[in-house]
Design an enzyme around this catalytic site. Structure first.
Site, short mmCIF file in Angstrom:
data_model
loop_
_atom_site.label_atom_id
_atom_site.label_comp_id
_atom_site.label_asym_id
_atom_site.label_seq_id
_atom_site.Cartn_x
_atom_site.Cartn_y
_atom_site.Cartn_z
N MET A 17 49.09 44.95 52.40
CA MET A 17 49.37 43.51 52.27
C MET A 17 49.94 42.97 53.57
O MET A 17 50.91 43.50 54.10
CB MET A 17 50.35 43.24 51.12
CG MET A 17 49.74 43.39 49.74
SD MET A 17 50.93 43.11 48.41
CE MET A 17 51.83 44.65 48.42
N GLN A 70 44.68 49.67 58.79
CA GLN A 70 43.57 48.85 58.29
C GLN A 70 43.17 47.80 59.31
O GLN A 70 44.02 47.07 59.83
CB GLN A 70 43.95 48.16 56.98
CG GLN A 70 42.74 47.51 56.32
CD GLN A 70 43.09 46.67 55.10
OE1 GLN A 70 43.76 45.65 55.23
NE2 GLN A 70 42.60 47.06 53.94
N CYS A 100 39.18 41.04 51.93
CA CYS A 100 40.01 39.83 51.99
C CYS A 100 39.18 38.59 51.65
O CYS A 100 38.12 38.37 52.24
CB CYS A 100 40.62 39.68 53.38
SG CYS A 100 41.63 38.20 53.51
N GLY A 203 44.19 46.37 41.23
CA GLY A 203 44.15 45.04 40.64
C GLY A 203 44.97 44.93 39.38
O GLY A 203 44.68 45.58 38.38
N ASP A 204 46.05 44.14 39.47
CA ASP A 204 46.88 43.77 38.30
C ASP A 204 47.68 44.91 37.68
O ASP A 204 48.08 44.79 36.52
CB ASP A 204 46.00 43.12 37.21
CG ASP A 204 45.37 41.82 37.65
OD1 ASP A 204 45.74 41.31 38.72
OD2 ASP A 204 44.50 41.32 36.93
N ARG A 227 50.99 43.49 44.51
CA ARG A 227 52.03 42.48 44.27
C ARG A 227 53.21 42.99 43.48
O ARG A 227 54.35 42.61 43.74
CB ARG A 227 51.39 41.26 43.59
CG ARG A 227 50.47 40.48 44.53
CD ARG A 227 49.59 39.52 43.78
NE ARG A 227 48.63 40.22 42.92
CZ ARG A 227 47.77 39.63 42.12
NH1 ARG A 227 47.74 38.32 42.05
NH2 ARG A 227 46.94 40.35 41.38
C1 FMN Z 1 50.45 38.64 50.19
C2 FMN Z 1 49.22 39.50 50.10
C3 FMN Z 1 48.68 40.01 51.26
C4 FMN Z 1 47.54 40.84 51.21
N1 FMN Z 1 47.06 41.38 52.36
C5 FMN Z 1 46.06 42.31 52.29
C6 FMN Z 1 45.65 43.03 53.45
O1 FMN Z 1 46.20 42.84 54.55
N2 FMN Z 1 44.66 43.94 53.30
C7 FMN Z 1 44.06 44.20 52.08
O2 FMN Z 1 43.18 45.06 51.99
N3 FMN Z 1 44.42 43.52 50.99
C8 FMN Z 1 45.42 42.61 51.06
N4 FMN Z 1 45.85 42.00 49.91
C9 FMN Z 1 45.23 42.39 48.62
C10 FMN Z 1 46.03 43.52 47.97
O3 FMN Z 1 45.99 44.70 48.75
C11 FMN Z 1 45.46 43.85 46.58
O4 FMN Z 1 44.12 44.23 46.72
C12 FMN Z 1 45.52 42.67 45.61
O5 FMN Z 1 46.78 42.01 45.69
C13 FMN Z 1 45.30 43.14 44.17
O6 FMN Z 1 46.22 44.13 43.79
P1 FMN Z 1 47.55 43.79 42.93
O7 FMN Z 1 47.08 43.08 41.69
O8 FMN Z 1 48.18 45.12 42.65
O9 FMN Z 1 48.41 42.89 43.77
C14 FMN Z 1 46.95 41.14 49.96
C15 FMN Z 1 47.49 40.60 48.80
C16 FMN Z 1 48.61 39.79 48.86
C17 FMN Z 1 49.18 39.25 47.58
#
Ligand code: FMN
Length: 325
Positions: A17, A70, A100, A203-204, A227
């Site tokens: 992230m 990454q 992304c 995811g989630d 998140r």
């Molecule tokens: C603030 C934020 C920044 C993110 N930056 C990246 C990133 O730099 N590279 C990436 O592959 N995914 C990025 N994502 C996506 C997350 O890695 C993840 O795939 C997505 O939030 C879903 O997973 P979660 O539901 O557990 O949050 C980002 C998500 C958020 C919320």
């Protein structure tokens, strides 16, 4: 070295992230049991041009291994150059961000924008694989839109060009972060007999219980938590507890304050006071979720511009809320 040889049987990962998965936060997550770490995404164009703030994002410590850097981009030359630079940092492998969804990235054909052109995704990925002598993984989504979810085929094609691990976020590009992540196609990729590289689902996942349920239901080789780990590195210990058949640990105020202060100080040491004050603001509700009447403290934390005051408020919170939650 092959990625699958350095991964545990089941991997818990901190999802990459931007401005979140910084070195100090990754180190804190490591303390709480995370197995696999990724840097923030780094622009390959910026890396290839030697932009200092982008190069800095490649910083990591030995204790973070296994760690992937990454990169994202759409230009063959800069992707290859960026991969070579990342490999020189001696990270364990390189992860390509093909996931992304934000306009300024996907609109230029980077991130999940590439899911409209699988041929190009395959070509660029192959070029990155060929340009370095460390492994390459990719992180992507189910597809571009609701009527275009080619992930089962995409995963095969990634494997065929030499990718050693695929992480899949169960949404499409057009979904951005809306709706619910659909893990059924992630399960299909995992159960495809043609696939023999590790498949991580994402995811989630917002609790240790959900992690365990999804691990068992979809049989993935790893799960990435994004998140729900923000300001909550404790979730990794709770996941580990359940995986070991134990009850999930609880974390009291002292431990939360200690982790939060370590995070704040780590950001300051890495990028200075101002960066630390501003970037920490998105983490406080995570660190202190569940505290009754926390709001006035949160408001003070997110409005002050004094580093010393942030530390003082955190100490005050510790004295005021000295109960387990
Ligand atoms: C603030 C934020 C920044 C993110 N930056 C990246 C990133 O730099 N590279 C990436 O592959 N995914 C990025 N994502 C996506 C997350 O890695 C993840 O795939 C997505 O939030 C879903 O997973 P979660 O539901 O557990 O949050 C980002 C998500 C958020 C919320």
């Amino acid at each position: 070295m092959e990625i699958k040889n350095i991964l545990p049987e089941f991997s818990l990962g901190l999802s990459p992230m931007e401005a979140v998965t910084t070195p100090c936060f990754r180190q804190i997550c490591k303390k709480y049991g995370v197995d696999v770490l990724f840097s923030e995404f780094i622009s390959s164009d910026a890396l290839a041009r030697g932009i200092e703030s982008s190069c800095k994002k490649m910083d990591f410590k030995e204790e973070e291994r296994p760690l992937a850097i990454q990169i994202f981009g759409n230009n063959e030359t800069s992707l290859r150059e960026a991969a070579e630079l990342a490999a020189q940092s001696s990270c364990d492998w390189i992860d390509i961000n093909w996931g992304c969804p934000v306009k300024k990235v996907a609109g230029k054909g980077c991130g999940s924008g590439i899911l409209n052109d699988i041929g190009k995704m395959e070509y660029l990925t192959k070029k990155v694989v060929e340009s370095v002598n460390i492994p390459v993984s990719v992180k992507t989504r189910l597809g571009y839109s609701d009527d275009n979810k080619p992930i089962v085929e995409v995963a095969e094609r990634m494997q065929d060009v030499g990718v050693q691990l695929i992480s899949i976020h169960g949404r499409t590009r057009n979904q951005m972060y809306k709706g619910e992540a659909d893990w059924t196609l992630i399960g299909e990729v995992k159960n495809n007999p043609r696939m023999n590289i590790p498949v991580f689902g994402n995811g989630d996942i917002d609790s240790a219980e959900k992690m365990l349920e999804y691990k068992n239901r979809y049989g993935v080789d790893g799960i990435l938590i994004g998140r729900a780990a923000m300001g909550n590195p404790f979730i990794f210990r709770q996941c580990k507890d359940l995986l070991e058949g134990k009850q999930a640990s609880l974390f009291g105020i002292k431990e939360r304050i200690d982790a939060c202060k370590e995070h704040l100080r780590g950001l300051r040491d890495w990028r200075g006071d101002r960066y630390a004050i501003l970037e920490m603001r998105k983490f406080y509700s995570g660190y202190f979720r569940g505290l009754n009447n926390f709001k006035p403290y949160r408001i003070r934390l997110v409005t002050t511009n004094s580093y010393e005051e942030v530390e003082e408020i955190l100490s005050l919170i510790e004295q005021t809320f000295d109960y387990e939650f």
